[in-house]
Design a protein around this motif. Structure first.
Motif, PDB file in Angstrom:
ATOM      1  N   LEU A  34      74.916  10.741   4.878  1.00  0.00           N
ATOM      2  CA  LEU A  34      74.363  11.782   5.160  1.00  0.00           C
ATOM      3  C   LEU A  34      75.377  12.731   3.716  1.00  0.00           C
ATOM      4  O   LEU A  34      73.728  13.186   2.557  1.00  0.00           O
ATOM      5  N   ASP A  35      75.855  12.499   3.101  1.00  0.00           N
ATOM      6  CA  ASP A  35      76.045  13.008   1.881  1.00  0.00           C
ATOM      7  C   ASP A  35      75.041  12.075   0.472  1.00  0.00           C
ATOM      8  O   ASP A  35      74.819  12.858  -0.515  1.00  0.00           O
ATOM      9  N   ARG A  36      75.003  10.782   1.071  1.00  0.00           N
ATOM     10  CA  ARG A  36      74.302   9.949  -0.324  1.00  0.00           C
ATOM     11  C   ARG A  36      72.741  11.160  -0.526  1.00  0.00           C
ATOM     12  O   ARG A  36      71.645  11.017  -1.309  1.00  0.00           O
ATOM     13  N   VAL A  37      72.195  12.047   0.770  1.00  0.00           N
ATOM     14  CA  VAL A  37      70.803  12.882   0.294  1.00  0.00           C
ATOM     15  C   VAL A  37      71.409  13.747   0.233  1.00  0.00           C
ATOM     16  O   VAL A  37      70.554  14.527  -0.355  1.00  0.00           O
ATOM     17  N   ALA A  38      71.581  14.369   1.190  1.00  0.00           N
ATOM     18  CA  ALA A  38      72.132  15.798   1.277  1.00  0.00           C
ATOM     19  C   ALA A  38      72.779  16.174  -0.007  1.00  0.00           C
ATOM     20  O   ALA A  38      73.888  16.020   0.225  1.00  0.00           O
ATOM     21  N   ALA A  39      73.209  17.328  -0.415  1.00  0.00           N
ATOM     22  CA  ALA A  39      74.198  18.464  -1.660  1.00  0.00           C
ATOM     23  C   ALA A  39      74.736  19.344  -0.447  1.00  0.00           C
ATOM     24  O   ALA A  39      74.277  19.500   0.574  1.00  0.00           O
ATOM     25  N   ARG A  40      75.599  19.291  -1.568  1.00  0.00           N
ATOM     26  CA  ARG A  40      76.452  20.383  -0.553  1.00  0.00           C
ATOM     27  C   ARG A  40      76.897  21.368  -1.265  1.00  0.00           C
ATOM     28  O   ARG A  40      76.612  21.357  -2.369  1.00  0.00           O
ATOM     29  N   TRP A  41      76.795  22.494  -0.687  1.00  0.00           N
ATOM     30  CA  TRP A  41      77.420  23.572  -1.527  1.00  0.00           C
ATOM     31  C   TRP A  41      78.683  24.520  -1.126  1.00  0.00           C
ATOM     32  O   TRP A  41      79.362  24.422  -0.526  1.00  0.00           O
ATOM     33  N   VAL A  42      79.878  25.000  -2.482  1.00  0.00           N
ATOM     34  CA  VAL A  42      80.707  25.882  -2.133  1.00  0.00           C
ATOM     35  C   VAL A  42      80.574  26.777  -3.044  1.00  0.00           C
ATOM     36  O   VAL A  42      80.024  27.334  -3.723  1.00  0.00           O
ATOM     37  N   ARG A  43      81.494  28.364  -2.795  1.00  0.00           N
ATOM     38  CA  ARG A  43      81.431  28.742  -3.228  1.00  0.00           C
ATOM     39  C   ARG A  43      82.452  29.070  -4.438  1.00  0.00           C
ATOM     40  O   ARG A  43      83.718  28.866  -4.032  1.00  0.00           O
ATOM     41  N   VAL A  44      82.673  29.591  -5.449  1.00  0.00           N
ATOM     42  CA  VAL A  44      83.996  29.060  -6.231  1.00  0.00           C
ATOM     43  C   VAL A  44      84.122  30.686  -7.096  1.00  0.00           C
ATOM     44  O   VAL A  44      83.044  31.435  -7.745  1.00  0.00           O
ATOM     45  N   ASP A  45      85.726  30.896  -7.173  1.00  0.00           N
ATOM     46  CA  ASP A  45      85.740  32.019  -8.107  1.00  0.00           C
ATOM     47  C   ASP A  45      84.947  31.271  -9.423  1.00  0.00           C
ATOM     48  O   ASP A  45      86.072  30.538 -10.275  1.00  0.00           O
ATOM     49  N   ALA A  46      84.727  32.493 -10.599  1.00  0.00           N
ATOM     50  CA  ALA A  46      84.578  31.960 -11.748  1.00  0.00           C
ATOM     51  C   ALA A  46      84.609  32.833 -12.614  1.00  0.00           C
ATOM     52  O   ALA A  46      84.741  34.220 -12.443  1.00  0.00           O
ATOM     53  N   ALA A  47      84.848  32.966 -13.770  1.00  0.00           N
ATOM     54  CA  ALA A  47      84.853  33.454 -15.491  1.00  0.00           C
ATOM     55  C   ALA A  47      83.956  34.833 -15.169  1.00  0.00           C
ATOM     56  O   ALA A  47      84.590  36.130 -15.461  1.00  0.00           O
ATOM     57  N   VAL A  48      82.816  34.280 -14.711  1.00  0.00           N
ATOM     58  CA  VAL A  48      81.732  35.531 -15.060  1.00  0.00           C
ATOM     59  C   VAL A  48      81.475  36.467 -13.282  1.00  0.00           C
ATOM     60  O   VAL A  48      80.719  37.151 -12.955  1.00  0.00           O
ATOM     61  N   GLY A  49      82.665  35.911 -12.310  1.00  0.00           N
ATOM     62  CA  GLY A  49      82.968  36.676 -10.848  1.00  0.00           C
ATOM     63  C   GLY A  49      82.643  35.081 -10.099  1.00  0.00           C
ATOM     64  O   GLY A  49      82.698  34.280 -10.446  1.00  0.00           O
ATOM     65  N   GLY A  50      82.146  35.803  -8.743  1.00  0.00           N
ATOM     66  CA  GLY A  50      81.935  34.442  -8.038  1.00  0.00           C
ATOM     67  C   GLY A  50      80.227  33.560  -8.167  1.00  0.00           C
ATOM     68  O   GLY A  50      79.547  34.055  -8.276  1.00  0.00           O
ATOM     69  N   VAL A  51      80.731  32.535  -7.671  1.00  0.00           N
ATOM     70  CA  VAL A  51      79.270  31.165  -8.624  1.00  0.00           C
ATOM     71  C   VAL A  51      79.139  30.591  -7.067  1.00  0.00           C
ATOM     72  O   VAL A  51      79.894  30.060  -6.932  1.00  0.00           O
ATOM     73  N   TYR A  52      77.733  30.081  -7.026  1.00  0.00           N
ATOM     74  CA  TYR A  52      77.770  29.061  -6.129  1.00  0.00           C
ATOM     75  C   TYR A  52      77.631  27.594  -6.566  1.00  0.00           C
ATOM     76  O   TYR A  52      76.719  27.204  -7.934  1.00  0.00           O
ATOM     77  N   VAL A  53      77.840  26.874  -6.160  1.00  0.00           N
ATOM     78  CA  VAL A  53      77.780  25.530  -7.091  1.00  0.00           C
ATOM     79  C   VAL A  53      77.768  24.058  -5.486  1.00  0.00           C
ATOM     80  O   VAL A  53      78.397  24.233  -5.228  1.00  0.00           O
ATOM     81  N   ALA A  54      76.424  23.956  -6.222  1.00  0.00           N
ATOM     82  CA  ALA A  54      75.447  22.328  -5.361  1.00  0.00           C
ATOM     83  C   ALA A  54      76.399  21.401  -5.879  1.00  0.00           C
ATOM     84  O   ALA A  54      76.339  20.927  -6.999  1.00  0.00           O
ATOM     85  N   MET A  55      76.863  20.248  -5.243  1.00  0.00           N
ATOM     86  CA  MET A  55      77.418  19.136  -5.014  1.00  0.00           C
ATOM     87  C   MET A  55      76.737  18.478  -4.573  1.00  0.00           C
ATOM     88  O   MET A  55      76.059  17.956  -3.641  1.00  0.00           O
ATOM     89  N   THR A  56      76.670  16.957  -5.249  1.00  0.00           N
ATOM     90  CA  THR A  56      75.332  15.770  -4.479  1.00  0.00           C
ATOM     91  C   THR A  56      76.714  14.045  -4.974  1.00  0.00           C
ATOM     92  O   THR A  56      77.966  15.193  -4.957  1.00  0.00           O
ATOM     93  N   ASP A  57      77.294  13.547  -4.251  1.00  0.00           N
ATOM     94  CA  ASP A  57      77.904  12.258  -4.194  1.00  0.00           C
ATOM     95  C   ASP A  57      77.998  12.190  -5.543  1.00  0.00           C
ATOM     96  O   ASP A  57      78.748  11.369  -6.095  1.00  0.00           O
ATOM     97  N   GLN A  58      77.056  12.137  -6.798  1.00  0.00           N
ATOM     98  CA  GLN A  58      77.480  11.725  -8.237  1.00  0.00           C
ATOM     99  C   GLN A  58      78.241  13.117  -8.713  1.00  0.00           C
ATOM    100  O   GLN A  58      78.636  13.204 -10.000  1.00  0.00           O
ATOM    101  N   GLY A  59      78.169  14.170  -8.755  1.00  0.00           N
ATOM    102  CA  GLY A  59      79.059  15.161  -9.458  1.00  0.00           C
ATOM    103  C   GLY A  59      77.855  16.582  -9.263  1.00  0.00           C
ATOM    104  O   GLY A  59      76.757  16.930  -8.122  1.00  0.00           O
ATOM    105  N   VAL A  60      78.708  17.772 -10.111  1.00  0.00           N
ATOM    106  CA  VAL A  60      78.505  18.937  -9.623  1.00  0.00           C
ATOM    107  C   VAL A  60      76.374  19.102 -10.332  1.00  0.00           C
ATOM    108  O   VAL A  60      75.567  17.967 -11.615  1.00  0.00           O
ATOM    109  N   ALA A  61      75.295  19.148  -9.837  1.00  0.00           N
ATOM    110  CA  ALA A  61      73.896  18.970  -9.500  1.00  0.00           C
ATOM    111  C   ALA A  61      73.528  20.811 -10.149  1.00  0.00           C
ATOM    112  O   ALA A  61      72.587  21.001 -10.717  1.00  0.00           O
TER     113      ALA A  61
END
Length: 262
Positions: A34-61
């Motif tokens: 499933l993760d080969r096809v779908a990306a996953r998102w997470v919420r992370v605290d960054a220096a500019v505040g909260g950000v959303y990050v989408a990751m595939t099986d290859q890395g952050v996209a």
DNA sequence: CCAATGGCTAGTG
DNA sequence: GCACTAGCCATTG
């Protein structure tokens, strides 16, 4: 379909290897598939505040600021032709990278970029923390010296700001330039990594965009870590690289002003 | 395909 | 020096 075969409740012919295979997939697809096809998102605290990050099986996209997850998912879908699902816990390396601004150990998925965009982003990725380079410097480095404006456009489309530090790219005249998360955020990020923006501004006001040392005969961009170690007594400012060169200086091999020398 | 649009620059007055 | 502007070029409509 033979009448002797058992009939599937959904009307599928399970004796057909293809159908059987697909059915098995749907029933209990391994998470990895499933993760080969779908990306996953997470919420992370960054220096500019909260950000959303989408990751595939290859890395952050994809990485974006904002509060609304639906907006993030929508903008992701506008750029990538793949589903995006909620993804649980952010990898520690990613959290560390975004907290500290040191993106070591974070894999990126940059597939789908055009060759020009790819070249621009890779050049930007090489700018060290605490240093800045002009848009024109990237244009020269990637062999498209006149595509300066297009470099700005490509950086504006950076799918992974912060992780690829496009905030370290500024205008040749020393002004800060624009940023995907806004100019104020760009300034904050640069100050956070100890760039002396006040000094850069002071020099720019005096039309100084290169600095050199008369002991080494080397000329740098003002934020180059070599430039920052020049003793005041041996410090010289230059308006253009040509002026520095005609004064006998050669360009620094670290910050490579006039990136013609590869 | 043509026109418009930018995270820009170097030149001109 | 300081405004302005024509030129530039990868994308997008």
């Amino acid at each position: 379909m033979s009448a002797l075969e058992p009939t599937d409740p959904q009307g599928l012919d399970r004796s057909d290897p293809l159908v059987a295979g697909l059915a098995a997939l749907a029933a209990d697809a391994p998470a990895g598939l499933l993760d080969r096809v779908a990306a996953r998102w997470v919420r992370v605290d960054a220096a500019v505040g909260g950000v959303y990050v989408a990751m595939t099986d290859q890395g952050v996209a994809y990485l974006r600021t904002g509060q609304d997850e639906d907006e993030f998912v929508a903008s992701f879908r506008g750029r990538f032709a793949r589903p995006l699902l909620p993804g649980g816990t952010p990898p520690p390396a990613l959290r560390r990278a975004l907290e500290t601004g040191r993106p070591t150990g974070v894999r990126l998925d940059l597939r789908g970029l055009r060759p020009f965009e790819d070249a621009v982003l890779r050049a930007a990725a090489d700018i060290p923390r605490g240093e800045m380079r002009p848009y024109a410097w990237i244009a020269e480095r990637i062999g498209r010296p006149k595509a300066v404006r297009a470099v700005g456009t490509a950086l504006g489309h950076n799918p992974v700001p912060l992780l690829i530090p496009c905030h370290r790219v500024i205008r040749s005249d020393g002004r800060i330039g624009q940023y995907v998360f806004g100019t104020p955020a760009k300034e904050r990020l640069l100050r956070m990594e100890e760039v002396n923006l006040d000094e850069v501004g002071t020099l720019a006001a005096k039309n100084i965009h290169f600095v050199g040392s008369d002991t080494t005969g080397i000329v740098c961009f003002p934020t180059c870590h070599n430039a920052r170690r020049i003793t005041p007594a041996h410090w010289h400012g230059f308006r253009t690289l040509v002026q520095a060169e005609s004064a006998g200086y050669r360009s620094c091999r670290h910050c490579r002003p006039g990136a013609d020398v590869s």
